[in-house]
Structure formats: C-alpha cells, structure tokens
Design a protein around this motif. Structure first.
Motif, mmCIF file in Angstrom:
data_model
loop_
_atom_site.group_PDB
_atom_site.id
_atom_site.type_symbol
_atom_site.label_atom_id
_atom_site.label_comp_id
_atom_site.label_asym_id
_atom_site.label_seq_id
_atom_site.Cartn_x
_atom_site.Cartn_y
_atom_site.Cartn_z
ATOM 1 N N ARG A 14 0.840 -1.211 0.000
ATOM 2 C CA ARG A 14 0.000 0.000 0.000
ATOM 3 C C ARG A 14 0.870 1.255 0.000
ATOM 4 N NH1 ARG A 14 -2.844 -2.932 3.967
ATOM 5 N NH2 ARG A 14 -2.136 -1.532 5.635
ATOM 6 N N ARG A 15 1.933 1.243 0.813
ATOM 7 C CA ARG A 15 2.811 2.417 0.883
ATOM 8 C C ARG A 15 3.554 2.639 -0.430
ATOM 9 N NH1 ARG A 15 8.034 3.227 1.817
ATOM 10 N NH2 ARG A 15 8.463 1.107 2.556
ATOM 11 N N LEU A 16 4.085 1.549 -1.025
ATOM 12 C CA LEU A 16 4.829 1.681 -2.270
ATOM 13 C C LEU A 16 3.930 2.171 -3.401
ATOM 14 C CD1 LEU A 16 6.995 -1.572 -2.112
ATOM 15 C CD2 LEU A 16 7.799 0.781 -1.799
ATOM 16 N N LEU A 17 2.736 1.620 -3.493
ATOM 17 C CA LEU A 17 1.814 2.054 -4.552
ATOM 18 C C LEU A 17 1.365 3.492 -4.327
ATOM 19 C CD1 LEU A 17 -0.402 -1.145 -5.039
ATOM 20 C CD2 LEU A 17 1.502 -0.347 -6.451
ATOM 21 N N THR A 18 1.115 3.848 -3.074
ATOM 22 C CA THR A 18 0.732 5.239 -2.778
ATOM 23 C C THR A 18 1.843 6.199 -3.202
ATOM 24 O OG1 THR A 18 -0.682 4.574 -0.924
ATOM 25 C CG2 THR A 18 0.109 6.859 -0.942
ATOM 26 N N ASP A 19 3.088 5.856 -2.902
ATOM 27 C CA ASP A 19 4.219 6.707 -3.287
ATOM 28 C C ASP A 19 4.295 6.861 -4.809
ATOM 29 O OD1 ASP A 19 4.889 6.978 -0.641
ATOM 30 O OD2 ASP A 19 6.548 5.542 -0.693
ATOM 31 N N LYS A 106 8.542 -9.780 -9.074
ATOM 32 C CA LYS A 106 9.131 -10.950 -8.438
ATOM 33 C C LYS A 106 10.170 -10.513 -7.404
ATOM 34 C CE LYS A 106 8.679 -13.713 -12.662
ATOM 35 N NZ LYS A 106 9.420 -14.482 -13.706
ATOM 36 N N GLY A 107 10.459 -11.392 -6.455
ATOM 37 C CA GLY A 107 11.519 -11.096 -5.496
ATOM 38 C C GLY A 107 11.083 -10.058 -4.479
ATOM 39 N N ALA A 108 12.049 -9.344 -3.943
ATOM 40 C CA ALA A 108 11.788 -8.333 -2.916
ATOM 41 C C ALA A 108 10.999 -7.173 -3.539
ATOM 42 C CB ALA A 108 13.100 -7.836 -2.328
ATOM 43 N N VAL A 109 9.779 -6.987 -3.077
ATOM 44 C CA VAL A 109 8.887 -5.992 -3.684
ATOM 45 C C VAL A 109 9.499 -4.601 -3.622
ATOM 46 C CG1 VAL A 109 6.644 -4.869 -3.491
ATOM 47 C CG2 VAL A 109 6.826 -7.341 -3.199
ATOM 48 N N SER A 110 10.083 -4.250 -2.489
ATOM 49 C CA SER A 110 10.626 -2.892 -2.334
ATOM 50 C C SER A 110 11.753 -2.605 -3.310
ATOM 51 C CB SER A 110 11.102 -2.675 -0.899
ATOM 52 O OG SER A 110 12.090 -3.630 -0.563
ATOM 53 N N LEU A 111 12.475 -3.659 -3.732
ATOM 54 C CA LEU A 111 13.577 -3.473 -4.670
ATOM 55 C C LEU A 111 13.133 -3.549 -6.121
ATOM 56 C CD1 LEU A 111 16.287 -5.694 -2.906
ATOM 57 C CD2 LEU A 111 16.005 -3.199 -2.776
ATOM 58 N N GLU A 112 12.025 -4.250 -6.385
ATOM 59 C CA GLU A 112 11.597 -4.514 -7.752
ATOM 60 C C GLU A 112 10.448 -3.623 -8.215
ATOM 61 O OE1 GLU A 112 13.011 -6.761 -9.810
ATOM 62 O OE2 GLU A 112 14.516 -7.259 -8.301
ATOM 63 N N ILE A 113 9.818 -2.897 -7.305
ATOM 64 C CA ILE A 113 8.602 -2.165 -7.646
ATOM 65 C C ILE A 113 8.835 -1.119 -8.731
ATOM 66 C CG2 ILE A 113 8.895 -0.378 -5.880
ATOM 67 C CD1 ILE A 113 5.557 -2.080 -6.817
ATOM 68 N N ASP A 114 10.036 -0.535 -8.768
ATOM 69 C CA ASP A 114 10.322 0.485 -9.777
ATOM 70 C C ASP A 114 10.255 -0.069 -11.198
ATOM 71 O OD1 ASP A 114 10.639 2.407 -7.875
ATOM 72 O OD2 ASP A 114 12.836 2.356 -7.870
ATOM 73 N N LYS A 115 10.465 -1.383 -11.354
ATOM 74 C CA LYS A 115 10.440 -1.994 -12.678
ATOM 75 C C LYS A 115 9.039 -2.009 -13.286
ATOM 76 C CE LYS A 115 14.448 -4.999 -11.899
ATOM 77 N NZ LYS A 115 14.951 -6.397 -11.852
#
Length: 363
Positions: A14-19, A106-115
């Motif tokens: 939720r935080r990553l998508l909000t950002d 895939k993998g760690a969401v916080s690291l991959e979300i930018d993709k």
C-alpha cells in the motif's frame, strides 16, 4: 485529479503504490486493507479507478470485484502474481469485469517495484478512462437497486460508434484472420470467438498483449468456451481452418514457410516494439507470405496504437480490416488509431464482428 482506491492487505505494498501514484502528480489516493474495507469506501470516496490485490483476508479480490461490478461499477485493475494460479484468477477477474491487470514484481517488492511503476501508472490512467459497458451485470444491479442500494455508473461518457462503412462483399478462397487486442481483450475475445462455428473457414491468429504466464491459460479458457479449437503457439504450428492460435506472451507471433506450408511460430520479441505479442509485427509477417486480399485484420479494444499502422497498410494493399467501435471498446486506443488513419474497412460494435466475419467469408 483521478481518484484512485488502492486495495491490498500488505502495508508495504500500500505504501509503495501510494508513493508511485502520488509522485505521478495526477492522482488522489485512498487505501483499503481488504475487500470488505474497500466496499465500505465506494460511496464515500467514489473512486474513478481501483487497483485490487487478489489474495486478501476477510474478502479476496475476486469476491470484492464481483460486488464492485454490481454495487458501483467502475474500472478495476487487478494486481496479480505471475504464476499459473495467478493467471487463472486474473482471467476470471477479467470475465467478472476487471479492465486490466499488472503482474506483481518478483523477489523483494521494495527493490523490484520500480520496474513495474511506469507500466502500472500507464495502465491505471488508461483504465480510469475505460468504458464499463452498461450491460455489465445489469440484472444483478437492477436487483440491488430494487432492494434500496444505490447504483452508480463508473463512466458516464457518451459512446461514439464512429462512421460505419458499407461492408465489402464476400471473399473467395482460403486466407487468414488476424486479431489484435490489449486492455479489455480477454472478454472481447470470449465474445468474438464464442460466436464462430467449428467449421469457420479460415484460421485465426491472435496477438493479445500479455506475459507468457498468462497466454497459455487464456488459450485453454477460450478453447473451453468456443466451438473453435484454440491453441497457444509454443512452436512452429501448421494453420488449420476452424482453429484459433494465440501468440505466446513475452514473444512475437509471426508466420513462416516450412516444407511448402505456412506455419505460425513464436519469435523473440522485437526490442524496437513496445507491446508483445506485437500486432504490427504479426500483420507485417502475414503480408509477406499471403496476398493482402486473403487477409482480414480485426483490431479490438486496447490502449496505445499497436496494429493500427500495419492494418492501415493492409487495407491500402487490398486487404480488409475491422475496427471495434468506440461504443463497445473498453479502451478505444488501438481501434481508434486505425480509424484515425482511415485504415478501417468497417467499424463494428463487438457483438457484430463475428457476424461480419461470417458474411465476408461466406462461400
């Protein structure tokens, strides 16, 4: 500002998508932790578009989507996993009324979300303008309204069919139908192929923008629903009348000549093209091997312009093309681009496309 409701049971997600959507600058964002909470926010927040996780406690994404489409229809983008189970659930969601989907990283969401951030924002923007057909779950919506629950259409835009051209005469001989679609495509393919008989006289090639994990389940679903045989193209495959061939995701679908016969096969995706399987590349490939007058192109719902250039060229060279009308397209990007290029022989609402193909290919 576009009002976006993010529904996900993960606080991190939720935080990553909000950002991501706050940084985009044109979204007003609200969040919900599960389907029950999301349904409670529909009336108060009145979202223009919803992103919806599939697996959540109390009420999962499919159950929540089912209620949204009855209580307050609005565009929904599913956020799903890149697994066989996730693909089946996503296709079920699209049958229930979801406009599009975005695979979870895939993998760690916080690291991959930018993709996936740019693709996610593009798809949600497009979905916010998508047309939810007035007929979607109409019987259930009327029942809810009669029980005192207020219903609301998520998109009040007037639909425009565009100028409908006089249909050309029947085509003689054997040829190929080329179908392209993207956002909103799986339900449109359901509607198109389900109306065609098992003895449909030409093979059908389909380029639907999807990852490879999803195109196999899509082909199997269509095969169950239709009289036609429907197959994912995983290797060089001879083309047979009465069958439809779905291009494998993350690749392009092209034609080649093998031992004197024309076959469909997957090819590594062209990095110069944005969407895959590429509709433009499929049509260009077909025109190199088959006379244009033996080809019929069908361009249906989808954001962007993929397929418009190649199908306009097909019409110029003597082939026939059908663009889905705006009044039924979830997103009138691809077919609209074909119409703008004066590349459509016929502009047709989705329920009439199968009948028009049967008329064109009547012997």
């Amino acid at each position: 500002m576009t009002k976006l409701l993010i529904v996900d049971d993960s606080a991190l997600m939720r935080r990553l998508l909000t950002d991501i959507f706050t940084a985009a600058g044109d979204f007003e964002v609200a969040v919900a932790r599960n389907g029950v909470e999301a349904l409670g926010m529909l009336a108060a927040f009145a979202p223009d578009v919803v992103t919806l996780d599939v697996h959540m406690p109390e009420m999962d994404g499919l159950a929540c989507l089912d209620r949204i489409m009855v209580v307050r229809p609005c565009p929904v983008v599913m956020v799903s996993s890149l697994t066989a189970e996730g693909a089946e659930e996503t296709l079920e969601a699209m049958a229930l009324g979801a406009v599009d989907f975005v695979p979870k990283p895939k993998g760690a969401v916080s690291l991959e979300i930018d993709k996936i951030a740019a693709d996610l924002v593009d798809k949600v923007r497009a979905a916010s303008k998508a047309r939810i057909p007035r007929s979607t779950r109409l019987r259930e919506r009327v029942r809810e309204a009669s029980a005192g629950i207020r219903t609301h259409s998520g998109n009040g835009r007037a639909s425009v069919t565009g100028s409908k051209l006089a249909p050309p005469g029947p085509i003689d001989g054997t040829g190929l139908v080329l179908v392209g679609c993207s956002t909103g495509g799986p339900p449109a393919l359901d509607a198109l192929l389900a109306e065609l008989p098992a003895d449909f006289p030409w093979p059908i090639l389909i380029a639907q923008h999807m990852p490879a994990t999803f195109t196999g389940p899509l082909a199997r679903r269509l095969d169950r629903l239709c009289a036609l045989g429907v197959h994912e193209v995983e290797r060089a495959t001879p083309l047979v009348a009465g069958h439809a061939y779905v291009g494998r995701g993350d690749a392009d679908l092209i034609l080649s000549r093998r031992a004197g016969s024309i076959v469909a096969l997957p090819a590594p995706s062209d990095p110069g093209l944005f969407w895959h399987p590429s509709v433009d590349r499929m049509v260009e490939s077909a025109m190199r091997l088959i006379a244009p007058e033996k080809l019929v192109g069908v361009l249906m719902t989808g954001m962007g312009t993929d397929g418009a250039a190649a199908m306009a060229k097909l019409k110029e060279r003597g082939g026939l093309t059908i663009a889905e009308a705006e009044c039924t397209a979830v997103v009138w990007g691809m077919p609209g681009a074909l119409v703008e290029r004066c590349g459509a022989s016929l502009v047709s609402p989705l329920p009439e496309i199968a009948g028009n193909l049967m008329k064109l290919l009547a012997r």
